[in-house]
Motif scaffolding. Structure first.
Motif, PDB file in Angstrom:
ATOM      1  N   CYS A   1      14.247  32.279  75.597  1.00 39.44           N
ATOM      2  CA  CYS A   1      15.651  31.873  75.718  1.00 39.44           C
ATOM      3  C   CYS A   1      16.470  32.934  76.447  1.00 39.44           C
ATOM      4  O   CYS A   1      17.675  33.088  76.210  1.00 39.44           O
ATOM      5  CB  CYS A   1      16.227  31.578  74.337  1.00 39.44           C
ATOM      6  N   ASP A   2      15.815  33.680  77.324  1.00 41.38           N
ATOM      7  CA  ASP A   2      16.457  34.642  78.221  1.00 41.38           C
ATOM      8  C   ASP A   2      16.971  35.913  77.552  1.00 41.38           C
ATOM      9  O   ASP A   2      17.785  36.630  78.139  1.00 41.38           O
ATOM     10  CB  ASP A   2      17.584  33.984  79.035  1.00 41.38           C
ATOM     11  N   PHE A   3      16.494  36.217  76.362  1.00 41.34           N
ATOM     12  CA  PHE A   3      16.758  37.518  75.767  1.00 41.34           C
ATOM     13  C   PHE A   3      15.692  38.478  76.292  1.00 41.34           C
ATOM     14  O   PHE A   3      14.580  38.063  76.622  1.00 41.34           O
ATOM     15  CB  PHE A   3      16.664  37.461  74.233  1.00 41.34           C
ATOM     16  N   ARG A   4      16.019  39.744  76.367  1.00 43.52           N
ATOM     17  CA  ARG A   4      15.029  40.742  76.778  1.00 43.52           C
ATOM     18  C   ARG A   4      15.006  41.855  75.752  1.00 43.52           C
ATOM     19  O   ARG A   4      16.021  42.194  75.137  1.00 43.52           O
ATOM     20  CB  ARG A   4      15.316  41.286  78.166  1.00 43.52           C
TER      21      ARG A   4
ATOM     22  N   GLU B   1      18.558  41.498  73.798  1.00 43.55           N
ATOM     23  CA  GLU B   1      19.902  41.149  74.243  1.00 43.55           C
ATOM     24  C   GLU B   1      19.825  40.094  75.331  1.00 43.55           C
ATOM     25  O   GLU B   1      18.810  39.960  76.019  1.00 43.55           O
ATOM     26  CB  GLU B   1      20.668  42.366  74.736  1.00 43.55           C
ATOM     27  N   ARG B   2      20.912  39.358  75.449  1.00 42.67           N
ATOM     28  CA  ARG B   2      21.057  38.355  76.507  1.00 42.67           C
ATOM     29  C   ARG B   2      22.483  38.417  77.023  1.00 42.67           C
ATOM     30  O   ARG B   2      23.442  38.280  76.259  1.00 42.67           O
ATOM     31  CB  ARG B   2      20.771  36.955  75.980  1.00 42.67           C
ATOM     32  N   SER B   3      22.634  38.627  78.329  1.00 44.68           N
ATOM     33  CA  SER B   3      23.947  38.553  78.950  1.00 44.68           C
ATOM     34  C   SER B   3      24.310  37.077  79.112  1.00 44.68           C
ATOM     35  O   SER B   3      23.449  36.242  79.415  1.00 44.68           O
ATOM     36  CB  SER B   3      23.949  39.242  80.309  1.00 44.68           C
TER      37      SER B   3
ATOM     38  N   SER C   1      19.957  28.172  72.671  1.00 48.03           N
ATOM     39  CA  SER C   1      20.676  27.769  73.891  1.00 48.03           C
ATOM     40  C   SER C   1      22.093  27.324  73.556  1.00 48.03           C
ATOM     41  O   SER C   1      23.056  27.709  74.231  1.00 48.03           O
ATOM     42  CB  SER C   1      19.923  26.644  74.603  1.00 48.03           C
ATOM     43  N   SER C   2      22.243  26.526  72.514  1.00 48.21           N
ATOM     44  CA  SER C   2      23.572  26.063  72.093  1.00 48.21           C
ATOM     45  C   SER C   2      24.423  27.218  71.594  1.00 48.21           C
ATOM     46  O   SER C   2      25.630  27.270  71.848  1.00 48.21           O
ATOM     47  CB  SER C   2      23.450  24.992  71.012  1.00 48.21           C
TER      48      SER C   2
END
Length: 125
Positions: A97-100, A122-124, A65-66
């Motif tokens: 952590c919102d990666f797909r 990846e995460r936008s 997250s950081s």
């Protein structure tokens, strides 16, 4: 090793550490997605490591997250990651952590003399 990390930081790499009781229990870093193509400058590649005895206690989530926040602050619009396919725990961490998952590189990484599949995430930002 510290000198090598200092050199990477001076060239734009981002390193974060997580401490518990004064000891480093994990780190995350963002490096360039591709050193040779300027049109990928807005993308960073994320790596995270948490010591075995510190896992499942929030260090990995805090680091990722950081890292995402700091990468966005540096003008990145996306983070990518590559994880060995058999590392279900790491894949689950990145997904939390919102990666797909966006694909798999087959026989892409060598570990202990064996070529293994690597999951791309990846995460936008």
């Amino acid at each position: 090793k510290a000198g090598a990390i200092s050199t990477l930081i001076s060239h734009g790499a981002l390193y974060l550490v997580c401490e518990r009781d004064g000891a480093v229990v994990g780190f995350a870093k963002m490096g360039p997605y591709d050193d040779h193509s300027h049109y990928y400058d807005g993308i960073g590649e994320a790596t995270v490591y948490v010591a075995r005895d510190a896992r499942r206690a929030g260090a990995g989530r805090a680091l990722l997250s950081s890292l995402a926040e700091a990468a966005h602050g540096r003008g990145k619009h996306k983070l990518t990651a590559k994880v060995m396919a058999q590392n279900a725990g790491s894949i689950a961490l990145f997904e939390a952590c919102d990666f797909r998952v966006v694909g798999t590189h087959h026989r892409h990484g060598e570990l202990a003399g064996e070529w293994l599949d690597v999951v791309v995430l990846e995460r936008s930002l």
